[in-house]
Design a protein around this motif. Structure first.
Motif, PDB file in Angstrom:
ATOM      1  N   SER A  55      -5.014   0.021   5.627  1.00  6.50           N
ATOM      2  CA  SER A  55      -4.428  -1.300   5.423  1.00  6.50           C
ATOM      3  C   SER A  55      -4.385  -2.101   6.723  1.00  6.50           C
ATOM      4  O   SER A  55      -4.548  -3.333   6.701  1.00  6.50           O
ATOM      5  N   ASP A  96      -8.060  11.781  -2.045  1.00  7.70           N
ATOM      6  CA  ASP A  96      -8.166  11.189  -0.714  1.00  7.70           C
ATOM      7  C   ASP A  96      -6.804  11.105  -0.039  1.00  7.70           C
ATOM      8  O   ASP A  96      -6.691  11.316   1.183  1.00  7.70           O
ATOM      9  N   PHE A  97      -5.771  10.804  -0.817  1.00  7.53           N
ATOM     10  CA  PHE A  97      -4.429  10.708  -0.245  1.00  7.53           C
ATOM     11  C   PHE A  97      -3.946  12.073   0.238  1.00  7.53           C
ATOM     12  O   PHE A  97      -3.357  12.191   1.320  1.00  7.53           O
ATOM     13  N   SER A 132      -5.751  12.833   3.450  1.00  7.69           N
ATOM     14  CA  SER A 132      -5.216  12.032   4.556  1.00  7.69           C
ATOM     15  C   SER A 132      -3.935  12.638   5.102  1.00  7.69           C
ATOM     16  O   SER A 132      -3.720  12.685   6.317  1.00  7.69           O
ATOM     17  N   GLU A 143      -9.193  -0.286  -4.191  1.00 11.45           N
ATOM     18  CA  GLU A 143      -9.341   1.114  -3.804  1.00 11.45           C
ATOM     19  C   GLU A 143      -9.948   1.187  -2.407  1.00 11.45           C
ATOM     20  O   GLU A 143     -10.900   0.469  -2.092  1.00 11.45           O
ATOM     21  N   MET A 144      -9.405   2.028  -1.566  1.00 10.32           N
ATOM     22  CA  MET A 144      -9.815   2.106  -0.174  1.00 10.32           C
ATOM     23  C   MET A 144     -11.320   2.335  -0.033  1.00 10.32           C
ATOM     24  O   MET A 144     -11.979   1.708   0.808  1.00 10.32           O
ATOM     25  N   HIS A 199       0.853  -1.192   0.000  1.00 11.41           N
ATOM     26  CA  HIS A 199       0.000   0.000   0.000  1.00 11.41           C
ATOM     27  C   HIS A 199       0.885   1.237   0.000  1.00 11.41           C
ATOM     28  O   HIS A 199       2.091   1.153   0.281  1.00 11.41           O
ATOM     29  N   TRP A 205       2.327   9.499  -4.238  1.00 11.99           N
ATOM     30  CA  TRP A 205       1.242   8.719  -4.851  1.00 11.99           C
ATOM     31  C   TRP A 205       1.604   8.319  -6.279  1.00 11.99           C
ATOM     32  O   TRP A 205       1.503   7.140  -6.654  1.00 11.99           O
ATOM     33  N   VAL A 222      -4.443   4.175   3.934  1.00  8.29           N
ATOM     34  CA  VAL A 222      -5.531   3.571   3.156  1.00  8.29           C
ATOM     35  C   VAL A 222      -6.254   2.481   3.953  1.00  8.29           C
ATOM     36  O   VAL A 222      -6.884   1.615   3.368  1.00  8.29           O
ATOM     37  N   PHE A 261      -4.870   1.083  -2.394  1.00  9.34           N
ATOM     38  CA  PHE A 261      -4.591   2.481  -2.715  1.00  9.34           C
ATOM     39  C   PHE A 261      -5.830   3.330  -2.491  1.00  9.34           C
ATOM     40  O   PHE A 261      -6.941   2.815  -2.287  1.00  9.34           O
ATOM     41  N   SER A 262      -5.632   4.631  -2.530  1.00  2.00           N
ATOM     42  CA  SER A 262      -6.754   5.571  -2.538  1.00  2.00           C
ATOM     43  C   SER A 262      -6.610   6.460  -3.753  1.00  2.00           C
ATOM     44  O   SER A 262      -5.559   6.483  -4.406  1.00  2.00           O
TER      45      SER A 262
END
Length: 359
Positions: free
Chosen positions: A93, A188-189, A192, A263-264, A87, A240, A91, A183-184
């Motif tokens: 995980s 979104d990343f 975060s 995808e998250m 990952h 990313w 996300v 992943f996102s």
């Protein structure tokens, strides 16, 4: 042969197969490995089995790495076949690994420190390890994580994001072992990262440099690779993009390898269908009772890193919405800055082309 420990002795069989003799670290400068004496339930419950876990051990001991790997290569006994989760961070995980761990089919090892150590060794340009030695070190280390755990059949090894550079070694040296990349979306990343502490945010430039250096990203996309000239959210975008670029390269080299993406949001919005599909991908036909255990409120509505604290998808969405509103213009600017590379390389289409099939 007996490995001497302070208060007792360890047989080779226990060393190789007892899950409570846990391979924790490798020190290449001294050619030794370190084991921790642990309770299996502590391995199972720990959100991370990295340096933060060391204090839970009942003891520890070291031995020459060449002796250990020699034993591993000679015993001839079959081991469980591990599956892997990689990952790019942030996300959920840990939550995903914890969900799988609720059924007897799986035993989740969350971010083993030895994989982080191997990732650092691989990135060390000053250390030239012969390919045959690296292969033995990598294969033996993973094998010694894949013991017969009493509370789970298939080990699921969730690596830290820093160890993403080990994915090609999984594909090359452990053919047929299933691997998931969680992943996102880029937005979104970014959000975060905005929610993280200053200490975590300060680590992002170093992470970006590591991921950029793991492949030809800098050569192909020089306008995005000079991390020192970028602002914080641009650095996060590079993390990313470099991860997705590296994943695409790795899968391209091993086209038949069992690697899938998830995808998250798909996981959080449809946990039952997602976990049923992931269990099947990892070799287990999950029953309705299995899915119910993996998605129980006790799991899905508590903080994955501290099960005593309540936290669920509603909390995540509320926090994310506040961050999105507070930084809307900055986020939009970075998305526009990254779009030429993402669109030009069809990154989203690639991620969709290898996505995990869910119910």
């Amino acid at each position: 042969m007996l490995v001497k420990v302070k208060d007792f002795q360890v047989t080779p069989h226990a060393l190789l197969f007892d899950p409570e003799l846990y391979l924790f670290d490798i020190l290449p400068d001294r050619n030794i490995v370190r084991f921790l004496l642990v309770e299996e339930q502590h391995l199972e419950q720990a959100p991370f089995i990295d340096i933060r876990f060391e204090g839970l051990a009942r003891g520890q001991f070291s031995m020459p790495s060449f002796e250990l790997f020699g034993l591993e290569n000679q015993h001839g006994s079959s081991r469980p076949r591990p599956a892997f989760i990689f990952h790019h961070a942030f996300v959920c995980s840990t939550l995903l690994a914890r969900c799988l761990n609720q059924v007897d089919a799986f035993f989740s090892l969350k971010e083993p420190w030895i994989l982080r150590r191997l990732a650092d060794i691989k990135r060390d340009r000053q250390r030239r390890i012969p390919r045959t030695q690296w292969k033995q070190t990598f294969r033996s280390s993973v094998a010694l994580l894949a013991k017969n755990y009493r509370s789970g059949t298939t080990p699921v090894i969730k690596a830290t994001n820093v160890a993403n550079n080990l994915l090609p070694d999984v594909l090359r040296y452990l053919p047929g072992h299933p691997a998931l990349f969680l992943f996102s979306g880029l937005e979104d990343f970014l959000i975060s990262n905005l929610k993280k502490s200053e200490e975590t945010q300060r680590k992002m430039p170093e992470l970006a440099n590591w991921f950029v250096g793991d492949s030809d990203f800098a050569q192909r996309f020089p306008a995005y690779a000079d991390v020192g000239q970028l602002d914080f959210l641009q650095v996060c975008a590079v993390v990313w993009m470099a991860n997705i670029h590296n994943l695409r390269r790795d899968i391209g080299r091993y086209a038949d390898a069992p690697v899938r993406t998830l995808e998250m949001r798909r996981f959080l919005d449809h946990p039952a269908e997602t976990l049923a599909g992931l269990a099947a991908f990892f070799g287990h036909d999950a029953s309705e009772a299995d899915v119910a255990c993996m998605t129980s409120p006790e799991v899905m509505r508590s903080n994955a890193k501290d099960s005593n604290q309540p936290f669920d998808n509603t909390n995540r969405m509320s926090e994310s919405q506040r961050a999105r509103q507070a930084h809307a213009s900055e986020i939009e600017a970075v998305l526009a800055w990254a779009a030429p590379l993402i669109d030009g390389e069809s990154m989203l289409e690639f991620l969709d082309s290898v996505k995990l099939e869910t119910a």
